[in-house]
Structures are given as C-alpha cells and as structure tokens.
Design a protein around this motif. Structure first.
Motif: not given
Ligand code: AMP
Length: 638
Positions: A271-287
């Motif tokens: 339920d993420g909407r354009a113009g908002e900010t998403y924060f995932s604490t993972s690493d690009i090395g994982w899926v």
C-alpha cells in the motif's frame, strides 16, 4: 465473501484475466501477446510477446510527472553521509553508469556481477544493467572470496562492478583484495572490473582489466542511453541462494512478470503510494534488496531510502539506537520493511527512543526473512502503534507468498502467523512422505505451491533447468508441486504458521545459509577429519551455526589449549572463505559424529541435542555413543 477472498479467487480461477489487469500497472512498449503460457510446465511464461524494461518503469516513466521528486535517498552512518537524488538525477546517474558499462563491452544478455556495499552507485549499476538488458548478479558484500568465486564461475560475467570497501560498525572491509582472490580462484575471468573508489581502502589495479569508475562516469556525464526493450520473458537478473548442496543456485528472474508482480505488490500488499518514502533496511545483496529497495518502490514512484550502517549508530557515528526512527521522521517514511533480528537488536535499546521522534507518517512495518516471535512482534507493535506485518517468502518467489493484503482489504493479522496465501499462489500443506494434501486444521506438513507459479516467481535455475525441476518440483512422489522446503500448518481460519526448514538450510539473522557450504569450507582445513554443521536456536539471531569437528589429531580432544587454537583457526577459515556471516558461533571437537548405518550424518539429531530436545527416532543410528559425546561436549562440565 470478503473483498480479499474474492480477489484471491479471481487470481486462482481466472489467472489470465486477473494478471492482464495487473499488467496495466506498468508501462509496456508493446503489450503482451499471451498472458500465460504453461505448455512447458512447471516452467511458466508470463506476458510473452510484451516488451518492456525494468529501468524504464523504475525511472524514466516518472520523469514527466515527478522528475524533481526524490527517488533515491542514500544514508550512510558508516561514512556520515546523506544524499538525495531526484528521479531526474537518478536518470542521469544511471545513464552515466550504463554508458560506462557499454564502453566496457556490456550488451543485452551479458552478465554483470555486482559486489558492492550499500552505496547509491550499487543501485545505479543495477538499474544501468536493466537499462541495457544486461543480466545483473548481485553478490552480498559480506561474502568472502570462496563464495564470490563460485558465483563468478557460475554466472560467467563479462564485467564485475565493485568498490574499494564496505564498512560495518566503523570497521572498513576492503573488497578489492577479496575480489582479486575470488577472480584468481575462479576458472572464469571477467574481461573488465569497474571500481568505485570511496576512499576507504587502497586498491591495487590490474593493468588492462581494472577500471576506476570516476573517470569513465565523468566522461559519460551527459550520456543518453535509451532503454533496450526486452521481451517480458527475457532474464532480468540472477541471484544466488543456498540449498542442500554446497553449490549455490542461481535463481533466475524474468523481466515483465517481475515488473508486474512488484507493481501489484506495492499496491495490494505494501500500500505504498507515489511521492511517499519507502525504507527497507535490507541489503541489495538479498532478494528483499532487489524487490523492495531498488525496483518495487521506484516502480511505484516512491522514494527509496537506502541505508548503510548498523541500526544502533547515528550519522555522527556515535551510538544511537534511534537512527532509523530519526530517518522515518526526517523523510516522512510511510512504509518500512525490516527483519525480526533487527527489531530484536532495537529491543535492547532504550524504549524511550521510539517516542522521541514523530513517527506519524508511518503506516506499517513489514517484517520478513525469518520467523517473527510473538514477544518481538508485540514489543514493536506497541512501540510504534502501527500494524506490524509479517510476510513469508523466499529468494525464489521474489515477493510475498503469505501475508495480508491490506491494500485490497484491511485484514486482521495474527501473532506468530505471516498470514494467508497471496493472490496467485496456490499454497497447500502436504504430508511429508505420502504427498497427500492435509486439509484438516493444524496438521503439520510441507508447505508447497501448485503451479502455475505467479508472475515474479523464479523462471528456473540459471543454466540448469534440470536442477530446477529436480530440486524444487520432484520432492513429493507422484506430484508436480513446488516445495518451499518449509514445514507449516494452517489454522481453522486459513492462517499459515511456518515451523522451520525441512532441509539443511539455516537462517542466521534472516540470512539464508547452507550448512553444506560451511561444512565444505571447514573440511578443507588440514587438521579436520570430519565435520557436521547444524543451525541452533538463538535468542537474537533466530539461529546460529554450530560446528562439530572430528580432528585428525585425536590429542586435540583432551587438550583444551589445542582445541581453542583449532577452533579459532576453523572460524577464521570460514570467515575468510565465506564471510563473517557464515562463521560458526562455536566449534566443538568430538571423537565421532552420529551417522546412520548407511553413513548419512544425523544432523537433525545433533540439532535436537543442541537445543535440548528429544532427538527422536534413533533406530538407524550406527553409534549412539557419538550423540552422547555431543551431549557431554555441550554440557558445562563437558
Ligand atoms: P530467503 O530465500 O533468504 O529469503 O529465505 C527464505 C526462507 O526464510 C524461507 O524458506 C523460510 O524458511 C524463512 N522465512 C522467510 N520469511 C519468513 C517468515 N515471515 N516467517 C518464517 N520464516 C520465514
């Protein structure tokens, strides 16, 4: 019927109509000719004939409507830096890297292996590959030479992109020597290596092969590199994951199906909407990093926050257990994604830190990667006052299999359960040996998925269709179903509970590791005769690896000093070859390992003893004394 039940039903009964609708969430250069093709089951082709591009959907298509809005926010508490790129700026950066890769000979279908820390250039490189139609293979920066070498050998990249160093808790980890050693070990040699220099560690450049990124990128400052239109079924990337053998599997993903799956999940699940900010604490090395740091949020027109550092260190590089909440306030994060282990780390911090910042922008916290225990879920749920959404999936699936789709209908979560099957997934619980479907509530069996698997799901194992079918689809006698290799139950309301892996894969702090890979590394040590590695429950990390070693020199068993020294050597060997993540928490020395009469290691019995559980049926054990010895080694008197 509830709204979600109806949504789910349509996805299963009329998948073509359902996914044709979802396909409208992305831009196509040419629309798909055929939505679903199952003629080669279990291989599935989604959206064949349609042409599109992941980079176009993540970047270019937002230029007209939100070009000046933030697209990528890169925060590093390791270097104390913070940078924001608008969609326009991201577009320019990606084209510079794309032009540089092109100059090094990269084109459609070529592999580019990315071994990089969490710096914005890593995301530019992934998007640049997507733009060119090159296949990226990101290898987690925490892996060391041997892990990296086996991946280089399997992916046969034309170019490797790396950096001088990563940094963790203020400790610089030089990547270049690890990469040089990996290339030396690998039979395949890349034509070129492109290196981003952060000024953290010196680099020895290999003449003719190594290229510093800065001058190349600068040369292509104003580059215009159009997106290469790919067929929906063309490969976007491969990502390696551990299984039962020591050889990692290259999980291969398509282009169109993946883009549609991510766009749909951003709408219906996150339920993420354009113009908002998403924060995932993972690493690009994982899926999770592929789907929900780089592609998913950007496809949805959101800004993605990329974070390098520990959750307990501030931008001034001083201890600060509130840094993530500070970022949520500062960037008005609406959707956050992390792992239970990270929350358990934060739980040890001052609870007042959760109240110090204005977290009113946050709508939900998603947690995945390992089982979410109830005390952790309750603690963070009370602290944040927003829904905590457990979601269960795998590298193979690319997006959640079990969770709740609050974007479709607000659905109740139950502590301890990731939720219900997501649209497109026919999830079943089967009896372990008969393969019979278990339909009564709370019966334990293997969690499987019936084909056709939905868009975004792995296409195959890179260059090994046979391994894909044999590994995943042939575990249940007489049935062609995909095994998740997880145990599970379903309650009377249809909520699933995941009860651990059925294979030798362990989960350390949300990261999947194969015990066989660790065993192979340890058995390479000259003083080791035999070894068994098992995953043992740990209050903080979920599981840790524990090694039981039969030393070549039996004298080690009675000599505490020698044992301690050898334990150190073994741990160092694993860290050097595979990476610190794989290093066993303890190495115990024993005279023999418990095996069946046919010589199979009884890893599950060892694990049970380590966790103080009943080891179960031991009728096949060759030498019961071996298990007894393990018990004694573990006891404080042992
Ligand atoms: P990976 O491929 O590294 O994402 O690991 C996937 C495995 O992690 C799954 O097969 C499960 O064993 C475990 N896993 C992932 N998410 C969850 C979850 N929400 N609850 C329980 N186990 C999970």
């Amino acid at each position: 019927m509830s709204r979600y039940a109806e949504f789910y039903r349509r996805s299963i009964e009329t998948p073509e109509a359902f996914w044709a609708e979802q396909a409208e969430l992305i831009d196509w250069k040419t629309p798909p000719r055929q939505i679903l093709d199952t003629t080669r089951a279990p291989f599935v082709h989604w959206f064949a004939g349609g042409t599109t591009n992941l980079c176009h959907n993540a970047v270019d298509r937002h230029l007209a409507t939100r070009g000046d809005q933030p697209a990528l926010i890169a925060v590093s508490t390791e270097t104390g830096t913070e940078r924001s790129y608008s969609f326009k700026e991201l577009h320019a950066e990606v084209q510079r890297v794309a032009a540089s890769l092109k100059e090094l000979g990269v084109g459609k279908g070529d592999r580019v292996l990315i071994y990089m820390p969490m710096i914005p250039e890593a995301a530019f490189t992934m998007l640049a590959c997507a733009r060119l139609g090159a296949i990226h293979c990101v290898v987690f920066g925490g892996f060391a030479s041997a892990s990296l070498a086996s991946r280089i050998e399997d992916a046969t990249p034309k170019v490797v992109v790396s950096a001088d160093a990563g940094s963790r808790g203020g400790k610089v980890i030089a990547y270049k020597p690890l990469l040089d050693e990996a290339i030396r070990l690998s039979m395949h040699k890349p034509d070129a290596v492109l290196l981003f220099d952060r000024g953290l560690a010196p680099m020895d450049l290999s003449e003719g092969r190594d290229h510093l990124a800065a001058p190349l990128v600068e040369k292509h400052r104003d580059a215009q590199v159009p997106c290469t239109w790919l067929d929906a079924t063309d490969i976007s990337y491969t990502i390696y994951t551990s299984g039962t053998t020591g050889r990692p599997k290259g999980v291969q993903r398509d282009t169109g199906g993946y883009a549609v799956a991510l766009a749909a999940s951003m709408k219906h699940i996150f339920d993420g909407r354009a113009g908002e900010t998403y924060f995932s604490t993972s690493d690009i090395g994982w899926v999770v990093g592929h789907s929900y740091i780089v592609y998913g949020p950007l496809i949805a027109g959101m800004a993605t926050l990329m974070y390098e550092g520990l959750p307990t260190q501030g931008l001034d590089r001083q201890p600060d257990g509130g840094i993530w909440w500070q970022l949520v306030e500062k960037y008005k994060v609406t959707v956050m994604f992390s792992a239970p282990t990270a929350v358990r780390v934060l739980k040890k911090q001052d609870p007042a830190l959760l109240k110090k910042y204005d977290l009113s922008s946050l709508r939900a916290l998603f947690l995945a990667g390992e089982p979410l225990d109830e005390p952790t879920a309750r603690w963070i749920s009370e602290g944040l006052g927003v829904p905590i959404i457990d979601n269960y999936w795998q590298t193979e699936s690319g997006w959640p299999i079990l969770t709740v789709a609050n974007g479709v209908e607000t659905t109740r979560s139950k502590f301890g359960s990731p939720g219900v099957p997501m649209y497109g997934y026919k999830v079943k619980i089967l009896h372990e040996s008969t393969g019979e479907e278990l339909t009564a509530p709370n019966e334990k069996g293997v969690v499987v998925i019936e084909g056709p698997t939905p868009p975004g799901f792995m296409q195959t194992v890179w260059r090994d269709d046979e391994r894909f079918v044999d590994t995943y689809w042939k575990t249940v006698p007489g049935k062609l179903v995909y095994s998740t290799f997880d145990w599970g139950i379903r309650d009377e309301d249809g909520y699933y509970y995941i009860l651990g892996r059925t294979d030798d894969v362990i989960n350390v702090a949300g990261h999947r590791l194969g015990t066989r890979e660790i065993e192979e590394s340890i058995s390479g040590h000259a003083k080791v005769a035999e070894v068994a590695v098992v995953g043992v429950a740990d209050a903080l990390k979920g599981q840790v690896a524990m090694a039981f070693v039969v030393p070549r020199d039996g004298a080690v068993l009675g000599d505490a000093q020698a044992a301690l020294a050898l334990e150190g050597e073994v741990m160092k060997q694993v860290a050097d070859q595979l990476g610190a993540l794989a290093r066993p928490a303890r190495v115990h020395f024993v005279g023999a390992l418990p095996k069946t009469r046919s010589g199979k290691l009884l890893r599950r019995a060892i694990q049970a003893v380590c966790e103080g559980r009943d080891p179960g049926d031991l009728t096949t054990i060759e030498d019961p004394g071996a298990l007894q010895q393990i018990r004694q080694t573990l006891s404080p008197q042992g």
